[in-house]
Scaffold this motif. Structure first.
Motif, PDB file in Angstrom:
ATOM      1  N   SER A   2     -16.243  -1.471  30.502  1.00  0.00           N
ATOM      2  CA  SER A   2     -16.433  -2.105  31.817  1.00  0.00           C
ATOM      3  C   SER A   2     -16.254  -1.117  32.961  1.00  0.00           C
ATOM      4  N   ASN A  53      -9.068  -9.993  38.322  1.00  0.00           N
ATOM      5  CA  ASN A  53      -9.993 -10.970  37.749  1.00  0.00           C
ATOM      6  C   ASN A  53      -9.502 -12.412  37.897  1.00  0.00           C
ATOM      7  N   ILE A  66     -18.807 -11.569  38.354  1.00  0.00           N
ATOM      8  CA  ILE A  66     -18.826 -12.574  37.296  1.00  0.00           C
ATOM      9  C   ILE A  66     -20.272 -12.849  36.863  1.00  0.00           C
ATOM     10  N   TYR A 111     -15.627 -11.289  32.275  1.00  0.00           N
ATOM     11  CA  TYR A 111     -16.797 -11.190  33.155  1.00  0.00           C
ATOM     12  C   TYR A 111     -17.829 -12.249  32.791  1.00  0.00           C
ATOM     13  N   ASN A 114     -20.233  -3.116  38.237  1.00  0.00           N
ATOM     14  CA  ASN A 114     -18.937  -2.823  38.840  1.00  0.00           C
ATOM     15  C   ASN A 114     -19.024  -1.584  39.732  1.00  0.00           C
TER      16      ASN A 114
END
Lengths: 460, 120
Positions: A234, A293, A318, A371, A386
């Motif tokens: 990520s 998050n 998201i 996510y 991201n």
């Protein structure tokens, strides 16, 4: 750098300066209602609000200096007592190396200890403002020594610090007109800044590494998690071996940053917001970047940012799906993100409804979410999405420090659409009815006492 | 909670905990209590506790400074840190019966702390 700083939120500072520079028969004064906070490295005096004396509060004066009535002073002290605030007296002399006059100093020596008797747990002071400088005397709680070495920070289109570094006219012009050029003042502003990055995973890895490459003086990474084979995709910088060895994220980032920017100090905090160690660290930051998050962590970060007047840049991403769908793999409906940039005194996440009690209540106690919103919560290739959000967050941090945007100042809220690749600014404004702004803005540390001071005292 | 109940609550707590510290934070009243006992068998045995009294909420809240081990040495579930007035406290959900016309502050504190008597 000294370790005492006055902070003035956006809006409050503009009103203050508009009044103190007003031409009139006498030097106008403005009173600040202030709280304070103590950190490991700094004492911070926070201006919650200001009071501008009405014309009839002033008394005739022989000189240019201002005098005001005892009745007005008593009213102010009553308000300070009721709100548990100290008092700062501001006035303006102008010039690039301002100093207190002998009258100013004498008046501070007489008045401030009297203020301290009435409100002992908050600071009091007398401050004279110049064009690029500040001087004065501040009496901190539980001391009888007047502090004369302090700085002042005002939040406007960017973070404005007084006194400004000594610089030539050319250097100042370069900084004001082309602040992204690596001139001496730009480099000084960036290298003097400490940025706390909360969450050192997807967005947080991009943010920390970019800040380091920019040359920010200190980066404090807050994360208690370890690299694993799922989360290493990520963000950037986490290797296969780091995952196999189960290394802490902050450990891996410290190693990466020491290689690309050895002069940058990276402090990895193995903690989670709002653990006390994280709160104590965040209070010392010049800017906070939140890459978390869940909404509870955002609410905590927003509160810390508001209470201690620290700009806060938040990013989130998201990939929603139709969770009611009976299909095993329902299609991803969107790639949605946000960047929220809070400047103390300006619109906050509660003003806009981005945070609300209902949303917090709706968030499970398990807090964090993946996510990809599926039943499986599978890992997804979100690194580059991201990266877009993190890059803009770093842009916003750079803008807060050097002010490259110019007249408009920072944009508070942008929505990201990963399908279109667009970042759309949204028009949001501070709500005067926002309970959280009213509660937290420049509230500082709570003052604990055995005495009950509100209307309850008549009952209790 | 009505202002009268809040006043009564503060008075009662002050009698029970003479060293109680008090502050107001944006319309809420916060009470810091020292030496509040966890149920027998918890580690640690005592903690500092924070009572939040908010007129917009139906009942008070109790938070603790330390997350204890329950009598069966279990790490209690759903006990999470919360930032309140710039400090970190552990909040927990516990369905305590609260009737503001009937219950005392002492009953509230003791009732809330009983959450940690359960090994869950």
């Amino acid at each position: 750098m000294n370790n005492l700083q006055i902070r003035i939120p956006k809006g409050v500072g503009q009103r203050l300066f508009k009044e103190v520079i007003r031409h009139g028969p006498r030097e106008p004064v403005v009173f600040g209602l202030v709280t304070h906070a103590s950190t490991a490295t700094k004492e911070i005096v926070l201006v919650r609000d200001i009071r501008i004396p009405p014309e009839d509060a002033y008394l005739p004066s022989l000189g240019h200096g201002a005098r005001w009535s005892g009745r007005y002073m008593i009213d102010l002290l009553n308000e300070a007592t009721a709100t548990r605030c100290g008092l700062l007296i501001f006035h303006f002399h102008g010039g690039s190396a301002v100093r207190m006059s002998s009258d100013d100093s004498e008046s501070a020596r007489q008045l401030l200890p009297k203020f301290q008797v009435i409100v002992p747990n908050r600071p009091h002071g007398s401050v004279v403002l110049g064009t690029h400088s500040v001087a004065g005397a501040i009496l901190l709680p539980r001391t009888d020594r007047l502090e004369t070495a302090f700085s002042m920070r005002q939040f406007d289109k960017r973070i404005l610090d007084w006194p400004m570094p000594i610089a030539s006219k050319k250097e100042r012009q370069l900084f004001e007109r082309q602040p992204l050029v690596r001139g001496r003042l730009t480099a000084a502003a960036i290298s003097a800044s400490r940025v706390a990055v909360v969450g050192q995973s997807g967005g947080g890895t991009h943010v920390s590494l970019q800040l380091a490459q920019h040359g920010f003086g200190e980066i404090w990474g807050v994360d208690d998690d370890y690299v694993d084979q799922g989360n290493r995709f990520s963000g950037i910088g986490f290797g296969e071996k780091d995952a196999a060895a189960g290394k802490r994220k902050v450990t891996v980032l410290r190693r990466a940053i020491s290689r690309i920017a050895p002069r940058v100090r990276y402090v990895g905090l193995k903690a989670r917001v709002p653990e006390q160690v994280a709160i104590d660290a965040l209070k010392q930051a010049d800017v906070i970047v939140g890459c978390v998050n869940n909404l509870h962590a955002r609410a905590d970060l927003q509160e810390i940012a508001s209470r201690y007047c620290i700009p806060y840049v938040d990013i989130g991403l998201i990939l929603p799906t139709d969770q009611a769908s009976p299909e095993e793999f329902p299609p991803v409906r969107a790639i949605s993100g946000n960047i929220f940039t809070y400047v103390p005194g300006d619109v906050c996440m509660w003003c806009t409804g981005f945070l609300s009690e209902e949303k917090l209540a709706g968030e499970t106690l398990g807090r964090g979410r993946p996510y990809l919103q599926t039943k499986h919560g599978a890992d997804a290739h979100v690194l580059s999405f991201n990266g877009v959000l993190a890059s803009q967050a770093v842009n916003d941090v750079v803008n807060l420090v050097v002010g490259y945007v110019g007249e408009t100042g920072p944009i508070a809220y942008r929505k990201y659409d990963g399908f279109k690749g667009s970042l759309i600014p949204c028009d949001v404004k501070r709500s005067e009815k926002c309970m959280m702004c009213s509660r937290n803005s420049a509230a500082g540390d709570a003052i604990w006492g055995t005495r009950i001071i509100s209307q309850l005292s008549t009952v209790a | 909670m009505s202002p009268d109940t809040i006043s009564r609550f503060v008075s009662e707590i002050q009698r029970e905990h003479p060293g109680m510290l008090y502050t107001e934070d944006g319309g809420r009243i916060l009470l810091k209590l020292g030496g509040v006992e966890f149920p027998r068998g918890c580690v640690p045995a005592v903690t500092e506790a924070l009572v939040v009294l908010d007129a917009t909420q139906p009942k008070p809240r109790l938070l603790v400074k330390h997350k204890p081990k329950t009598p069966g040495s279990v790490d209690p579930r759903n006990v999470n840190p919360e930032a309140i007035a710039g400090d970190s406290w552990f909040g927990f959900s516990y369905n305590i019966a609260w009737d503001e016309s009937r219950h005392t502050a002492r009953q509230f504190v003791e009732g809330a702390m009983r959450r940690f008597a359960k090994d869950e």
